[in-house]
Design an enzyme around this catalytic site. Structure first.
Site, PDB file in Angstrom:
ATOM      1  CG  ASP A 275      -2.204   0.748   0.760  1.00 44.57           C
ATOM      2  OD1 ASP A 275      -2.191   1.434  -0.167  1.00 44.57           O
ATOM      3  OD2 ASP A 275      -3.253   0.579   1.546  1.00 44.57           O
TER       4      ASP A 275
HETATM    5  C1  BGC Z   1      -4.753   3.293  -0.449  1.00 48.10           C
HETATM    6  C2  BGC Z   1      -5.003   2.208  -1.596  1.00 48.10           C
HETATM    7  C3  BGC Z   1      -4.893   2.957  -2.827  1.00 48.10           C
HETATM    8  C4  BGC Z   1      -3.400   3.596  -2.778  1.00 48.10           C
HETATM    9  C5  BGC Z   1      -3.030   4.407  -4.274  1.00 48.10           C
HETATM   10  C6  BGC Z   1      -3.753   4.106  -0.344  1.00 48.10           C
HETATM   11  O1  BGC Z   1      -3.930   5.300   0.455  1.00 48.10           O
HETATM   12  O2  BGC Z   1      -4.988   2.604   0.922  1.00 48.10           O
HETATM   13  O3  BGC Z   1      -6.105   1.496  -1.405  1.00 48.10           O
HETATM   14  O4  BGC Z   1      -4.922   2.115  -4.007  1.00 48.10           O
HETATM   15  O5  BGC Z   1      -3.481   4.585  -1.820  1.00 48.10           O
HETATM   16  O6  BGC Z   1      -3.733   5.285  -4.461  1.00 48.10           O
END
Ligand code: BGC
Length: 743
Positions: A275
């Site tokens: 993540d």
């Molecule tokens: C989120 C993810 C997301 C990623 C990219 C993160 O803050 O938890 O679900 O895909 O950002 O934008």
């Protein structure tokens, strides 16, 4: 990876090409493939000249970037892809990722809303058009679906998932993955999907974003894992880990999750992306002392790609050279990443997703618009309809429409709105204007404070300014109907938007009560991204329609339902609590040793002393303009053994005056088992459309797999014994019968 439709010979060819490419790569270039950067440069402007962007630009040219996210649009993607392909030594194309959560430019309803349709074919189509639009704009990979089961509406991200149930969640996960990835990943209309966040973030303590998760083995296997496992079976190409720690170990550094369960037990052949910065965040978690240690933990645990934390690119090479990390781990990660790139066809033509004419032709086309409208109508849930206030007559009514959300063209887009243009949704007022036979007067009542994606101070709805209430009350007087559109604005749900109160935000409750004093014929149109505690409204307001954040076609869908051109059939995929104090409140809970009130009125049983135990609206609940009756529940036999199955059938009759669709739900309770089992679990559902007066016999099959669970033997298996089977239109009102599974 041999996905659903990647043929054996094709995957063998890909595997050979991957191996031969790997042989040409330096260790540094391999680590580069595991490095994902956020978009850093407006490619229409001058080259980056300062800060991080300079490093990123150099890394891109040096072949040290495997993927980029948040770069969209054909010219932008094309420019970056050209640098990767034409300027780096090996010319390996980038995989371009983006959060295409419920659409790209044209939006479907938020995922929680789509899940309320229980219509997996429609959900697949919705993901399909999202993929078509995104792929036409250069995107190869979406960070969706989020398949986290959650029982806590305080968590802002419930809007992004399929609700509280692992069975429904699994079916929806499969539908979304098939929609995004299609039959053939190399087709120009498809993109790779990503099951996230592995695992457990839906169980963050107290519903607080990014919080700790502590989840028992049984809960993990029986509730949290099933949609992820289903995603692997559906051939999902990628997984994302999460921000949460699970039982003391951050998911990003969690080898049990990523290596043992995902890659070994489930045989997942795709790659795992971290993540956002979650590798680096293992330092504040108190799990890694520095970025090098964090990189070591993450790679050992099976995280293949580093999203934007610079950990891998700055540390992995050194870790291998010092002998701390086996290069075989790097090779495995890189192979996984390259395989998906090959499957997307990026090596055959890196610019295949970069056709500006196609982009213009595809975005917002008729099929896409019609699909999101259809999806929106199917997502609406009728919560209450006393005295058949709905549907509205098409002529001769004087209607007051109250609430700033009625005019708002932005909130229906939700907070994960990808590239949708601000204020581009059809508002409720615009949707209503298609019905010209009635006279509509509007007042906003109280204003929305404009939300934004990132600033906490702008998340509220007006809490102080009562100046518009008077006007709202005055237009409500003497009207035949008052439509009050209340709820949450777009940015009150989503990532980082946990809440401790689920009441109507701001002064909206006060507005509702003031209007009610002068006119009781209110239809409350609830626009929100999570369950709200609307007890007062449920007791006083005759009609309530849950419309969620419905996407680009929101107002048209709502108007068609209000006027009965579409008969609502949505059912709640998540329980609505009476109060925050009841949370977690979910239908598939355990029974406890003291489930019922003793006859002598003692207090010693499992309950609250200031409120009852039942939720406001249970899981699976939703009304229609017609009514349905269930009877003649029968089993083909009342017992079966391994490798056998039995059939259960029930007669469904449309007893009302409208054609309607019912979501027939089947629940099963394992009455006695090696570990205590929930009072009921969803095990099947079917959407059935019937004309008034018509009946249909509905049949479900029950076999060993359907009653299997993760038992005290730490295995997924069925145990012999007695079971209660329940069928109905929600998780509470059911008809039931007993059957047995025997040796
Ligand atoms: C989120 C993810 C997301 C990623 C990219 C993160 O803050 O938890 O679900 O895909 O950002 O934008």
């Amino acid at each position: 990876m041999p996905g659903l439709n990647t043929s054996k010979s094709m995957s063998e060819t890909i595997s050979k090409r991957v191996d031969s490419l790997l042989l040409q790569m330096s260790l540094r270039e391999k680590v580069g493939q595991m490095n994902q950067y956020n978009g850093f440069w407006d490619v229409t402007g001058p080259l980056p000249s300062e800060g991080e962007s300079v490093k990123k630009y150099k890394d891109l040219k040096d072949g040290l970037v495997g993927s980029m996210l948040n770069v969209t649009g054909v010219p932008e993607v094309m420019r970056l892809q050209k640098i990767a392909v034409e300027e780096s030594r090996l010319g390996i194309p980038l995989i371009i990722g983006y959060d295409v959560i419920h659409g790209f430019k044209t939006l479907s309803p938020i995922p929680l809303a789509e899940s309320a349709s229980w219509d997996v074919d429609m959900i697949r189509k919705s993901a399909e058009v999202a993929a078509t639009e995104a792929a036409a704009c250069g995107i190869n990979w979406t960070f969706a679906p989020m398949v986290d089961v959650s029982r806590d509406p305080r968590w802002g991200r419930v809007m992004e998932g399929a609700g509280e149930d692992p069975f429904l969640g699994s079916k929806i996960a499969i539908a979304r993955i098939r929609g995004f990835q299609g039959e053939e990943l190399s087709s120009i209309n498809t993109i790779a999907a990503c099951a996230k966040h592995f695992a457990g973030s839906g169980f963050s303590e107290a519903g607080k974003e990014y919080n700790t998760t502590d989840i028992s083995e049984s809960l993990l296997h029986n509730v949290v894992f099933p949609p992820f496992k289903a995603a692997v079976k559906a051939g999902v190409k990628t997984f994302m880990n999460g921000f949460n720690e699970l039982n003391g170990i951050p998911t990003t550094g969690n080898a049990f999750l990523q290596r043992t369960i995902l890659k070994e037990n489930w045989g997942f052949k795709g790659f795992v992306v971290s993540d956002w910065c979650s590798i680096g965040e293992m330092i504040p978690h108190g799990y890694a002392k520095d970025k090098s240690a964090a990189s070591n933990s993450a790679i050992q645990a099976g995280s293949d790609m580093d999203m934007e934390s610079y950990c891998y690119i700055d540390n992995l090479e050194k870790l291998v050279l010092s002998g701390k990390v086996d290069e075989a781990l790097i090779n495995d990660a890189v192979k996984r990443i390259l395989t998906v790139k090959f499957e997307l066809g990026l090596f055959d033509n890196p610019y295949k997703y970069c056709d500006i004419t196609r982009e213009k032709k595809v975005v917002g086309n008729k099929v896409i618009t019609e699909t999101v409208l259809e999806m929106a109508k199917k997502s609406i849930v009728l919560l209450k309809n006393e005295g058949h206030l709905l549907p509205l007559r098409k002529k001769g009514l004087n209607i007051a429409v109250i609430g700033a959300l009625a005019k708002d063209k932005d909130s229906p887009l939700g907070s994960w709105r990808a590239k949708a243009t601000e204020n581009s949704a059809v508002s409720v007022l615009e949707g209503l204007s298609a019905y010209k036979g009635n006279n509509v007067t509007y007042a906003k009542g109280i204003s929305l404070i404009k939300g934004s994606a990132t600033f906490v101070s702008e998340l509220e709805i007006n809490t102080t300014d009562r100046s518009g209430i008077k006007e709202a009350v005055s237009i409500a007087k003497n009207k035949d109907i008052v439509l009050m559109v209340l709820g949450e604005h777009a940015f009150q749900t989503g990532e980082g938007r946990s809440r401790t109160s689920l009441d109507l935000p701001g002064l909206q409750q006060e507005l509702l009560e003031e209007v009610y004093k002068v006119n009781k014929n209110i239809v409350l149109v609830l626009m929100n991204g999570r369950p709200l505690t609307i007890n007062w409204a449920d007791q006083q307001i005759p009609a309530i329609l849950e419309v969620w954040h419905l996407g680009s076609q929101s107002g048209n869908a709502i108007a068609q339902v209000l006027y009965g051109d579409y008969n609502p059939s949505g059912k709640l995929p998540i329980t609505f609590p009476k109060s925050v104090g009841q949370i977690p409140v979910y239908y598939n809970h355990k029974n406890t040793g003291r489930p019922t009130k003793p006859s002598n009125d003692l207090v010693f049983w499992s309950h609250y002393s200031d409120q009852d135990n039942t939720p406001l609206y249970p899981f699976g609940y939703g009304l229609s303009y017609t009514s349905f009756k269930y009877d003649q529940l029968k089993l083909s036999r009342d017992a079966f053994t391994k490798r056998e199955s039995i059939k259960v059938s029930v007669r469904l009759t449309n007893t009302g005056n409208y054609k309607g669709t019912e979501v027939v739900q089947m629940y099963i309770r394992d009455i006695f088992a090696s570990i205590t089992r929930p009072v009921k679990e969803l095990k099947g559902f079917q959407l059935v459309s019937l004309n008034p007066g018509m009946s249909k016999q509905i049949e479900f099959t029950i076999d060993e797999e359907l009653i299997s669970f993760y038992t005290a033997n730490q295995k997924w298996e069925a145990e012999t014994g007695d079971f209660e089977l329940m069928i109905g239109g929600d998780s509470v009102k059911t008809v039931s019968i007993l059957f047995s599974f025997i040796d």
